[in-house]
Design an enzyme around this catalytic site. Structure first.
Site, PDB file in Angstrom:
ATOM      1  N   LYS A  41       0.845  -1.189   0.000  1.00  9.97           N
ATOM      2  CA  LYS A  41       0.000   0.000   0.000  1.00  9.97           C
ATOM      3  C   LYS A  41       0.881   1.239   0.000  1.00  9.97           C
ATOM      4  CE  LYS A  41      -4.015  -1.948   2.315  1.00  9.97           C
ATOM      5  NZ  LYS A  41      -4.862  -1.904   3.521  1.00  9.97           N
ATOM      6  N   ARG A  90     -16.357  -6.104   8.304  1.00  9.54           N
ATOM      7  CA  ARG A  90     -17.245  -4.936   8.346  1.00  9.54           C
ATOM      8  C   ARG A  90     -18.485  -5.134   7.505  1.00  9.54           C
ATOM      9  NH1 ARG A  90     -12.858  -1.117   6.229  1.00  9.54           N
ATOM     10  NH2 ARG A  90     -12.467  -3.120   5.246  1.00  9.54           N
ATOM     11  N   SER A 128      -9.269   2.945   6.936  1.00  6.45           N
ATOM     12  CA  SER A 128      -8.189   3.931   7.073  1.00  6.45           C
ATOM     13  C   SER A 128      -8.209   4.894   5.884  1.00  6.45           C
ATOM     14  CB  SER A 128      -6.844   3.220   7.188  1.00  6.45           C
ATOM     15  OG  SER A 128      -6.832   2.418   8.342  1.00  6.45           O
TER      16      SER A 128
HETATM   17  N1  COA Z   1     -12.400  -0.939  11.385  1.00  9.45           N
HETATM   18  C1  COA Z   1     -11.988  -0.037  10.508  1.00  9.45           C
HETATM   19  N2  COA Z   1     -11.263  -0.342   9.416  1.00  9.45           N
HETATM   20  C2  COA Z   1     -10.965  -1.631   9.240  1.00  9.45           C
HETATM   21  C3  COA Z   1     -11.368  -2.620  10.118  1.00  9.45           C
HETATM   22  C4  COA Z   1     -12.131  -2.234  11.238  1.00  9.45           C
HETATM   23  N3  COA Z   1     -12.565  -3.118  12.129  1.00  9.45           N
HETATM   24  N4  COA Z   1     -10.926  -3.802   9.666  1.00  9.45           N
HETATM   25  C5  COA Z   1     -10.274  -3.550   8.540  1.00  9.45           C
HETATM   26  N5  COA Z   1     -10.292  -2.239   8.285  1.00  9.45           N
HETATM   27  C6  COA Z   1      -9.750  -1.569   7.111  1.00  9.45           C
HETATM   28  C7  COA Z   1      -8.363  -1.125   7.247  1.00  9.45           C
HETATM   29  O1  COA Z   1      -8.296   0.161   7.782  1.00  9.45           O
HETATM   30  C8  COA Z   1      -7.901  -1.163   5.830  1.00  9.45           C
HETATM   31  O2  COA Z   1      -8.334  -0.001   5.171  1.00  9.45           O
HETATM   32  P1  COA Z   1      -7.537   0.614   3.952  1.00  9.45           P
HETATM   33  O3  COA Z   1      -7.502  -0.433   2.889  1.00  9.45           O
HETATM   34  O4  COA Z   1      -8.339   1.791   3.634  1.00  9.45           O
HETATM   35  O5  COA Z   1      -6.161   0.926   4.453  1.00  9.45           O
HETATM   36  C9  COA Z   1      -8.631  -2.348   5.258  1.00  9.45           C
HETATM   37  O6  COA Z   1      -9.741  -2.506   6.069  1.00  9.45           O
HETATM   38  C10 COA Z   1      -7.897  -3.649   5.303  1.00  9.45           C
HETATM   39  O7  COA Z   1      -6.694  -3.475   5.883  1.00  9.45           O
HETATM   40  P2  COA Z   1      -6.036  -4.256   7.076  1.00  9.45           P
HETATM   41  O8  COA Z   1      -7.010  -4.812   8.025  1.00  9.45           O
HETATM   42  O9  COA Z   1      -4.972  -3.388   7.622  1.00  9.45           O
HETATM   43  O10 COA Z   1      -5.482  -5.434   6.380  1.00  9.45           O
HETATM   44  P3  COA Z   1      -4.579  -5.389   5.159  1.00  9.45           P
HETATM   45  O11 COA Z   1      -5.394  -5.983   4.095  1.00  9.45           O
HETATM   46  O12 COA Z   1      -3.959  -4.070   4.922  1.00  9.45           O
HETATM   47  O13 COA Z   1      -3.443  -6.327   5.689  1.00  9.45           O
HETATM   48  C11 COA Z   1      -2.383  -8.395   6.189  1.00  9.45           C
HETATM   49  C12 COA Z   1      -3.545  -7.651   5.567  1.00  9.45           C
HETATM   50  C13 COA Z   1      -1.246  -7.512   6.601  1.00  9.45           C
HETATM   51  C14 COA Z   1      -2.902  -9.099   7.398  1.00  9.45           C
HETATM   52  C15 COA Z   1      -1.944  -9.402   5.116  1.00  9.45           C
HETATM   53  O14 COA Z   1      -1.602  -8.718   3.938  1.00  9.45           O
HETATM   54  C16 COA Z   1      -0.780 -10.249   5.560  1.00  9.45           C
HETATM   55  O15 COA Z   1      -0.943 -11.148   6.336  1.00  9.45           O
HETATM   56  N6  COA Z   1       0.429  -9.967   5.034  1.00  9.45           N
HETATM   57  C17 COA Z   1       1.631 -10.735   5.338  1.00  9.45           C
HETATM   58  C18 COA Z   1       1.995 -11.684   4.183  1.00  9.45           C
HETATM   59  C19 COA Z   1       1.153 -12.903   4.287  1.00  9.45           C
HETATM   60  O16 COA Z   1       1.355 -13.764   5.116  1.00  9.45           O
HETATM   61  N7  COA Z   1       0.138 -12.940   3.459  1.00  9.45           N
HETATM   62  C20 COA Z   1      -0.871 -13.938   3.589  1.00  9.45           C
HETATM   63  C21 COA Z   1      -0.698 -15.016   2.631  1.00  9.45           C
HETATM   64  S1  COA Z   1      -2.304 -15.286   2.081  1.00  9.45           S
END
Ligand code: COA
Length: 158
Positions: A41, A90, A128
């Site tokens: 991101k 959500r 976010s």
């Molecule tokens: N309230 C408000 N916002 C929420 C939320 C909640 N309860 N739950 C999720 N969100 C939002 C986040 O703010 C984020 O918003 P954005 O896209 O506008 O920034 C979005 O939902 C999802 O983001 P997040 O929950 O931070 O997850 P992500 O998708 O950014 O991260 C990881 C996912 C880091 C867990 C994942 O990529 C990971 O595990 N990476 C490591 C590598 C790996 O092992 N991959 C998995 C193999 S499948």
């Protein structure tokens, strides 16, 4: 000891994330809220800023630890002795992505379960990105993020 990891980008942490965190600590002995350092991101806050904001907003929360990780989430879970991954859901739109990730993680490590908590309805529309977008245009995000986060976003855009 039952340990769970709550992973995410947290750019920045919102009250929606904190709601999930607070509810998950009732289910586990320790919850490690952990910033994914390698994500693709275009983040507003750098790694240290995201970690420091998390530290500030979880200060004093029992059973919560703030950390960060690189590489595969399931490998990090093993390192930390965690048997569960916490994710917030959500809306239906989250489901497909979360389902795919949970199944892949399960395939990579069968000993780690993904636990989904439904986000409180009052936070179900926030992300976010939408917080950053509203703030960047001068919108008020009070009540949706902790005050320190609102202040940090305002500083970034000023
Ligand atoms: N309230 C408000 N916002 C929420 C939320 C909640 N309860 N739950 C999720 N969100 C939002 C986040 O703010 C984020 O918003 P954005 O896209 O506008 O920034 C979005 O939902 C999802 O983001 P997040 O929950 O931070 O997850 P992500 O998708 O950014 O991260 C990881 C996912 C880091 C867990 C994942 O990529 C990971 O595990 N990476 C490591 C590598 C790996 O092992 N991959 C998995 C193999 S499948």
């Amino acid at each position: 000891m039952r340990v769970a990891i709550y992973p995410g980008t947290f750019d920045p942490v919102t009250n929606g994330h904190l709601d999930i965190l607070k509810r998950s600590v009732t289910l586990f002995d320790k919850v490690i809220i952990s910033v994914a350092l390698d994500n693709y991101k275009n983040n507003l806050f750098d790694n240290n800023e995201r970690i420091n904001l998390l530290r500030a907003v979880t200060n004093g929360m029992e059973k919560v630890e703030v950390d960060s990780f690189k590489g595969l989430l399931v490998d990090y879970c093993s390192q930390k002795g965690a048997t569960a991954i916490i994710r917030g859901l959500r809306a239906v739109s989250d489901f497909e992505y979360e389902f795919q990730m949970a199944l892949m993680n399960k395939k990579l490590n069968n000993n780690v379960e993904t636990i989904f908590l439904m986000t409180s309805s009052k936070f179900s529309f926030i992300s976010s990105s939408i917080i950053k977008q509203a703030s960047s245009l001068g919108g008020c995000v009070q009540g949706l993020v902790p005050d320190i986060v609102a202040h940090a976003i305002t500083q970034k855009y000023s």
